[in-house]
Design a protein around this motif. Structure first.
Motif, mmCIF file in Angstrom:
data_model
loop_
_atom_site.group_PDB
_atom_site.id
_atom_site.type_symbol
_atom_site.label_atom_id
_atom_site.label_comp_id
_atom_site.label_asym_id
_atom_site.label_seq_id
_atom_site.Cartn_x
_atom_site.Cartn_y
_atom_site.Cartn_z
ATOM 1 N N ARG A 1 0.844 -1.192 0.000
ATOM 2 C CA ARG A 1 0.000 0.000 0.000
ATOM 3 C C ARG A 1 0.882 1.246 0.000
ATOM 4 N N ARG A 2 0.351 2.331 -0.515
ATOM 5 C CA ARG A 2 1.133 3.556 -0.623
ATOM 6 C C ARG A 2 0.235 4.755 -0.355
ATOM 7 N N SER A 3 0.872 5.883 -0.114
ATOM 8 C CA SER A 3 0.171 7.132 0.138
ATOM 9 C C SER A 3 0.127 7.973 -1.124
ATOM 10 N N LEU A 4 -0.988 8.654 -1.337
ATOM 11 C CA LEU A 4 -1.108 9.588 -2.453
ATOM 12 C C LEU A 4 -2.014 10.740 -2.047
ATOM 13 N N VAL A 5 -1.931 11.821 -2.824
ATOM 14 C CA VAL A 5 -2.711 13.020 -2.539
ATOM 15 C C VAL A 5 -3.591 13.345 -3.742
ATOM 16 N N LEU A 6 -4.871 13.585 -3.473
ATOM 17 C CA LEU A 6 -5.826 13.930 -4.518
ATOM 18 C C LEU A 6 -6.380 15.330 -4.275
ATOM 19 N N ALA A 7 -6.578 16.056 -5.354
ATOM 20 C CA ALA A 7 -7.371 17.282 -5.321
ATOM 21 C C ALA A 7 -8.776 16.896 -5.761
ATOM 22 N N VAL A 8 -9.747 17.084 -4.886
ATOM 23 C CA VAL A 8 -11.111 16.611 -5.128
ATOM 24 C C VAL A 8 -12.057 17.805 -5.118
ATOM 25 N N GLU A 9 -12.887 17.900 -6.130
ATOM 26 C CA GLU A 9 -13.822 19.013 -6.250
ATOM 27 C C GLU A 9 -15.112 18.717 -5.487
ATOM 28 N N GLY A 10 -15.467 19.618 -4.557
ATOM 29 C CA GLY A 10 -16.742 19.524 -3.862
ATOM 30 C C GLY A 10 -16.850 18.445 -2.809
ATOM 31 N N ALA A 11 -15.744 17.870 -2.384
ATOM 32 C CA ALA A 11 -15.807 16.788 -1.392
ATOM 33 C C ALA A 11 -16.244 17.325 -0.036
ATOM 34 N N PRO A 12 -17.055 16.575 0.707
ATOM 35 C CA PRO A 12 -17.435 16.995 2.062
ATOM 36 C C PRO A 12 -16.279 16.761 3.028
ATOM 37 N N ARG A 13 -16.444 17.240 4.248
ATOM 38 C CA ARG A 13 -15.434 16.958 5.271
ATOM 39 C C ARG A 13 -15.481 15.473 5.614
ATOM 40 N N LEU A 14 -14.314 14.844 5.643
ATOM 41 C CA LEU A 14 -14.220 13.406 5.845
ATOM 42 C C LEU A 14 -13.608 13.093 7.204
ATOM 43 N N LYS A 15 -13.973 11.960 7.746
ATOM 44 C CA LYS A 15 -13.368 11.479 8.980
ATOM 45 C C LYS A 15 -12.068 10.758 8.644
ATOM 46 N N THR A 16 -11.008 11.089 9.381
ATOM 47 C CA THR A 16 -9.773 10.340 9.186
ATOM 48 C C THR A 16 -9.997 8.881 9.579
ATOM 49 N N GLY A 17 -9.359 7.999 8.841
ATOM 50 C CA GLY A 17 -9.522 6.569 9.082
ATOM 51 C C GLY A 17 -10.708 5.965 8.373
ATOM 52 N N SER A 18 -11.569 6.803 7.773
ATOM 53 C CA SER A 18 -12.733 6.269 7.051
ATOM 54 C C SER A 18 -12.316 5.780 5.663
ATOM 55 N N LYS A 19 -13.197 5.022 5.048
ATOM 56 C CA LYS A 19 -12.911 4.456 3.734
ATOM 57 C C LYS A 19 -13.705 5.176 2.650
ATOM 58 N N LEU A 20 -13.097 5.257 1.493
ATOM 59 C CA LEU A 20 -13.809 5.678 0.286
ATOM 60 C C LEU A 20 -13.274 4.833 -0.863
ATOM 61 N N ARG A 21 -13.906 4.988 -2.033
ATOM 62 C CA ARG A 21 -13.470 4.213 -3.192
ATOM 63 C C ARG A 21 -12.884 5.160 -4.226
ATOM 64 N N VAL A 22 -11.827 4.686 -4.880
ATOM 65 C CA VAL A 22 -11.190 5.477 -5.928
ATOM 66 C C VAL A 22 -11.294 4.715 -7.241
ATOM 67 N N ASP A 23 -11.393 5.461 -8.334
ATOM 68 C CA ASP A 23 -11.485 4.873 -9.667
ATOM 69 C C ASP A 23 -10.256 5.275 -10.471
ATOM 70 N N ALA A 24 -9.529 4.293 -10.958
ATOM 71 C CA ALA A 24 -8.348 4.514 -11.787
ATOM 72 C C ALA A 24 -8.500 3.715 -13.071
ATOM 73 N N ALA A 25 -8.839 4.411 -14.161
ATOM 74 C CA ALA A 25 -8.999 3.775 -15.470
ATOM 75 C C ALA A 25 -9.969 2.601 -15.410
ATOM 76 N N GLY A 26 -11.074 2.786 -14.683
ATOM 77 C CA GLY A 26 -12.096 1.749 -14.601
ATOM 78 C C GLY A 26 -11.890 0.738 -13.494
ATOM 79 N N THR A 27 -10.744 0.764 -12.839
ATOM 80 C CA THR A 27 -10.477 -0.138 -11.724
ATOM 81 C C THR A 27 -10.793 0.570 -10.421
ATOM 82 N N GLN A 28 -11.700 -0.003 -9.636
ATOM 83 C CA GLN A 28 -12.119 0.624 -8.384
ATOM 84 C C GLN A 28 -11.550 -0.151 -7.202
ATOM 85 N N THR A 29 -11.092 0.580 -6.220
ATOM 86 C CA THR A 29 -10.539 -0.054 -5.020
ATOM 87 C C THR A 29 -10.758 0.855 -3.822
#
Length: 275
Positions: free
Chosen positions: A200-228
């Motif tokens: 696993r690795r760390s990365l930084v995203l600039a996200v438009e309109g995202a709500p305030r998130l809880k640290t430690g919570s999960k979300l899903r990311v899409d990279a060229a159709g692959t979701q994780t």
């Protein structure tokens, strides 16, 4: 200067302070000259980061004396755990230092205050001040965004003891020495480096309109159709509704992320380059 409300400061002093911190932390503390600083990880025996710390060796102290900056949420439990291993060492920890951590831009005059730590985006400054800390401001959010982009995330109760330093990129900001002696979790941290077992690795995203998130919570990311799934480590809000979100994910480094799913809603995202 900006009051860094998310950080706290402590002091470790005494004849054995340097040797003790060197044996407990992942950075080469004994190599620090007076007036120098380094980031360091305090890890558990499994190599997971308990806290990221900024260690500064004070100038002109009669004994070995170090200032310790770190997450306000984790400073008390971190010091409590460190004290368990003091045994007969001659040192003392003091969290009530009368100091507060401020952030200053690289061009800003510090007067007589030496920088406790220096990065490309500014200085961490330990200041004696009686002024009340202001609430989070646009300035503090900009500082948080710079920290996230640089690779600094101080962790909290939701993200402590979950990740090896390399998963968070802390090796890239100088918080881990692979040439020093043992410290808690050192064997696992070193094995992960030399055997390439970091999945696993760390990365930084600039996200438009995202709500305030809880640290430690999960979300899903899409990279060229692959979701994780990904785990939220940090977040800072910028202008025009864009926020920076630091994640830990199992996606390969070359996988470009274009969207994130938060509470069943998709938001446009772009990856930022980090150190």
């Amino acid at each position: 200067m900006i009051h860094l409300n998310h950080l706290s400061i402590a002091r470790c002093s005494g004849p054995d302070a340097g040797a003790f911190l060197h044996a407990q932390l992942s950075a080469d503390i004994e190599a620090l000259k007076p007036g120098a600083s380094t980031f360091a990880c305090y890890c558990n025996p499994k190599g997971q980061v308990i806290a990221l710390l900024l260690i500064y060796r004070e100038v002109g102290a009669e004994e070995n004396s170090f200032l310790i900056g770190g997450s306000q949420a984790l400073m008390e439990p971190t010091l409590k755990r460190l004290r368990m291993y003091v045994l007969h060492a001659q040192l003392a920890f003091d969290i009530d230092t009368g100091l507060t951590l401020l952030g200053a831009s690289p061009s800003q005059s510090l007067g007589s205050l030496p920088p406790m730590g220096t990065t490309s985006f500014g200085h961490y400054v330990a200041s004696e001040t009686s002024h009340p800390r202001p609430e989070n401001s646009a300035g503090s959010q900009r500082w948080l965004a710079e920290e996230i982009t640089y690779g600094i995330s101080w962790l909290d109760e939701s993200t402590t003891q979950r990740f090896l330093p390399q998963m968070l990129g802390f090796d890239r900001i100088g918080a881990v020495s692979f040439s020093k002696g043992c410290y808690p979790g050192q064997e696992i941290v070193a094995r992960a480096r030399y055997l390439g077992t970091i999945k696993r690795r760390s990365l930084v995203l600039a996200v438009e309109g995202a709500p305030r998130l809880k640290t430690g919570s999960k979300l899903r990311v899409d990279a060229a159709g692959t979701q994780t799934n990904a785990i939220v480590i940090d977040q800072a809000f910028g202008t025009e509704g864009t926020s920076l979100i630091r994640l830990v994910t199992s996606l390969a480094a070359e996988s470009p992320i274009s969207e994130v799913e938060i509470d069943k809603q998709w938001f446009a995202a772009s990856m930022l380059e980090t150190p």
